[in-house]
Design a protein around this motif. Structure first.
Motif, mmCIF file in Angstrom:
data_model
loop_
_atom_site.group_PDB
_atom_site.id
_atom_site.type_symbol
_atom_site.label_atom_id
_atom_site.label_comp_id
_atom_site.label_asym_id
_atom_site.label_seq_id
_atom_site.Cartn_x
_atom_site.Cartn_y
_atom_site.Cartn_z
ATOM 1 N N PHE A 96 -11.167 12.008 6.274
ATOM 2 C CA PHE A 96 -10.203 11.892 4.969
ATOM 3 C C PHE A 96 -11.149 11.430 3.995
ATOM 4 N N ILE A 97 -10.884 11.708 2.845
ATOM 5 C CA ILE A 97 -11.859 11.061 1.484
ATOM 6 C C ILE A 97 -10.770 10.632 0.687
ATOM 7 N N LYS A 98 -9.654 10.337 0.880
ATOM 8 C CA LYS A 98 -8.507 9.420 0.368
ATOM 9 C C LYS A 98 -7.377 8.917 1.261
ATOM 10 N N PHE A 99 -7.173 7.663 0.806
ATOM 11 C CA PHE A 99 -6.185 6.656 1.827
ATOM 12 C C PHE A 99 -4.865 6.538 0.661
ATOM 13 N N GLU A 100 -3.615 6.967 0.937
ATOM 14 C CA GLU A 100 -2.759 6.599 0.194
ATOM 15 C C GLU A 100 -1.444 6.084 0.827
ATOM 16 N N TYR A 101 -0.809 4.953 0.334
ATOM 17 C CA TYR A 101 0.249 4.311 1.108
ATOM 18 C C TYR A 101 1.572 3.968 0.082
ATOM 19 N N GLN A 102 2.494 3.781 0.414
ATOM 20 C CA GLN A 102 3.739 3.060 -0.174
ATOM 21 C C GLN A 102 3.624 1.500 0.054
ATOM 22 N N LEU A 103 3.956 1.019 -1.191
ATOM 23 C CA LEU A 103 3.847 -0.614 -1.168
ATOM 24 C C LEU A 103 4.663 -1.158 -0.263
ATOM 25 N N PRO A 104 4.262 -1.972 0.863
ATOM 26 C CA PRO A 104 5.195 -2.577 1.874
ATOM 27 C C PRO A 104 5.949 -3.432 1.377
ATOM 28 N N ASP A 105 7.164 -3.636 2.002
ATOM 29 C CA ASP A 105 8.080 -4.867 1.511
ATOM 30 C C ASP A 105 7.795 -6.070 2.447
ATOM 31 N N GLU A 106 7.059 -6.238 3.228
ATOM 32 C CA GLU A 106 6.640 -7.524 3.907
ATOM 33 C C GLU A 106 5.348 -8.072 3.391
ATOM 34 N N TYR A 107 5.183 -9.102 2.904
ATOM 35 C CA TYR A 107 3.946 -9.872 2.706
ATOM 36 C C TYR A 107 2.785 -9.695 3.397
ATOM 37 N N ARG A 108 3.234 -9.880 4.867
ATOM 38 C CA ARG A 108 2.093 -9.855 5.808
ATOM 39 C C ARG A 108 1.442 -8.384 5.907
ATOM 40 N N LEU A 109 2.165 -7.390 5.624
ATOM 41 C CA LEU A 109 1.850 -5.870 5.672
ATOM 42 C C LEU A 109 1.028 -5.665 4.341
ATOM 43 N N ASP A 110 1.497 -6.300 3.231
ATOM 44 C CA ASP A 110 0.750 -6.084 2.112
ATOM 45 C C ASP A 110 -0.548 -6.605 2.136
#
Length: 511
Positions: free
Chosen positions: A95-109
């Motif tokens: 993969f040449i790009k990684f995308e994610y949705q903003l998490p709602d838990e601070y530890r995962l953020d």
């Protein structure tokens, strides 16, 4: 561009704009991981619900011709850690790009921020397109204000989103809040409609969890699982609630009864917190039902329901992101006692606690007053360490995710933040419990007695707490009346109450 997109277990938003894209170079990654099952001891129904919902979401993506990489718990390639799994997939598939949705838990953020800082490829974060506020919107709203009153935030949300608002920006029905109408005791004077139950078999998922050796709590019948795990069933539950239960939701939302696990509550919180349903569609569906049935559904019923979602839910999330990470360490009242063992098995003679905890162990559920004024009230009065209280709440409820559970527990329930969320501690003697529930009549303790052998423990614990924490609440205007009563109490009576309470707390430590 060959892209890896991460979907967390609470990001199952079927309506997200990501899925309008048919790009064949995009791959979606969903994983069951010990990282997520083991950070607290979760209810078995909670683990099953998330795994079932994740699996069904991945199957939905596949049916829409999306590339999906799904790791089950026992897959050998699953490294049980989010960062390790992502790095391995990037290397394996190029993969040449990684995308994610903003998490709602601070530890995962934090974990994803650290991961992206190490990546050698491009990355991008997206909104989850779920909440009606941005992460920092509450902080911006209260900037420069002395108090973080939920009611102020709630009214602003009503105006901003034009929900139950007349054209001239006044509240529908003439009042912003019908909370005073939402406090009826359940007297079993008419039949409660049946809840929407699915009773699906989840035996395969249950067996995988057991085989993996995950430590869980609570009960489950894997052949008759009652919770929705996809959008179709979640919408069915929403429509059922609005048609059959909403007409009396507001009246009895604070009521408690040992024979009614759910009363008129919606049981939609798992579908909402996993993002299968959006808060806006839930609110609009309830309003539509009310508009069609104004003769049979009073506005107090629908306003009470909307206040929980548009007001309290969004408010809790805003508090969480405004105060983290320091919020997780707050213990302003300096409470350090251990959580009693009966929180794990309901083995107590106090009927209110026995019934509430038993219900939670059986159903992974308790409504907000049971959480606040039974289990939370008792934990606060016995001066329990909020870390332990929070871990228990985070584990036992099917809807419990840290962003919503922490401020509700550490702030609203345990007053550990010193009054940031609650303007006074939510504590009571047995009188309130008797007023709002049907627990006390079948209890071996006598709710009106304070210090006798059979006296309700809540009574002595209540006055002992007020006496011991007096310095913390000096000058609190909402505590003035109760402290004036404490000051008028005779020295002998207070001494007897404190002795009774401390004996009880001492015995809890040695159960």
């Amino acid at each position: 561009m060959k892209t890896l997109r991460l979907i967390l277990g609470d990001q199952l938003n079927y309506k997200h704009s990501w899925y309008r894209n048919d790009d064949p170079d995009i791959y979606y990654f969903i994983a069951e991981m010990r990282q997520e099952t083991d950070y607290v001891v979760h209810h078995i129904q909670k683990v099953i619900a998330f795994f079932e919902a994740m699996r069904e979401f991945s199957e939905w993506l596949t049916s829409r011709k999306k590339h999906v990489i799904y790791y089950q718990l026992q897959d050998k390639k699953n490294q049980q850690d989010l960062s390790k799994n992502i790095k391995h997939l990037i290397e394996k598939y190029g993969f040449i790009k990684f995308e994610y949705q903003l998490p709602d838990e601070y530890r995962l953020d934090q974990q994803l921020n650290n991961l992206c800082a190490d990546l050698k490829i491009d990355f991008e974060a997206y909104d989850t397109e779920h909440f009606l506020t941005k992460r920092n919107e509450l902080a911006e709203f209260f900037n420069g204000k002395k108090n973080l009153l939920m009611e102020s935030f709630y009214r602003n949300m009503r105006r901003k989103h034009k929900i139950l608002i007349n054209g001239n920006k006044t509240p529908e029905g003439g009042k912003w809040n019908y909370d005073q109408s939402n406090r009826r005791k359940w007297k079993n004077n008419f039949e409660i409609p049946h809840q929407c139950q699915f009773r699906r078999s989840v035996t395969a998922t249950f067996n995988r969890i057991v085989k993996s050796g995950i430590k869980t709590l609570g009960d489950v019948d894997p052949k008759h699982f009652p919770w929705p795990s996809n959008r179709k069933d979640s919408l069915k539950m929403l429509r059922h609630f609005c048609k059959y239960l909403l007409p009396h939701f507001g009246d009895y939302q604070d009521a408690m009864d040992p024979n009614e696990a759910y009363l008129f509550h919606s049981r939609l919180s798992f579908s909402l917190n996993s993002k299968i349903l959006s808060p806006l569609e839930v609110i609009e569906t309830a309003i539509d039902q009310w508009k069609l049935n104004k003769k049979t559904i009073h506005i107090s019923q629908v306003e009470g329901f909307i206040r929980q979602i548009l007001g309290w839910r969004e408010y809790m999330r805003g508090i969480y992101w405004r105060e983290m990470p320091n919020y997780s360490k707050q213990n302003k009242l300096q409470n350090f006692n251990s959580l009693p063992p009966f929180y794990w098995n309901a083995d107590t003679d106090m009927n209110c606690l026995h019934q509430t905890i038993k219900n939670s162990l059986q159903h992974a559920y308790a409504h907000h007053i049971q959480r606040l004024m039974i289990t939370g009230n008792f934990a606060l009065l016995t001066q329990t360490n909020p870390d332990q209280v929070e871990a228990w709440y985070l584990g036992i409820y099917i809807d419990a995710i840290q962003w919503v559970e922490m401020p509700n527990t550490r702030g609203m329930s345990q007053y550990a933040d010193g009054g940031l969320v609650a303007t006074k501690p939510y504590i009571s003697s047995g009188a309130y419990i008797n007023k709002m529930s049907n627990y006390c009549g079948d209890c071996r303790y006598k709710v009106k007695e304070r210090t006798g052998e059979d006296a309700c423990p809540f009574n002595s614990l209540y006055w002992n707490f007020l006496a011991e924490k007096k310095a913390h609440f000096k000058g609190n205007p909402r505590m003035g009346m109760i402290y004036s009563l404490l000051d008028k109490m005779s020295r002998d009576e207070l001494k007897a109450l404190k002795k009774k309470a401390n004996q009880f707390i001492h015995n809890l430590r040695h159960e």
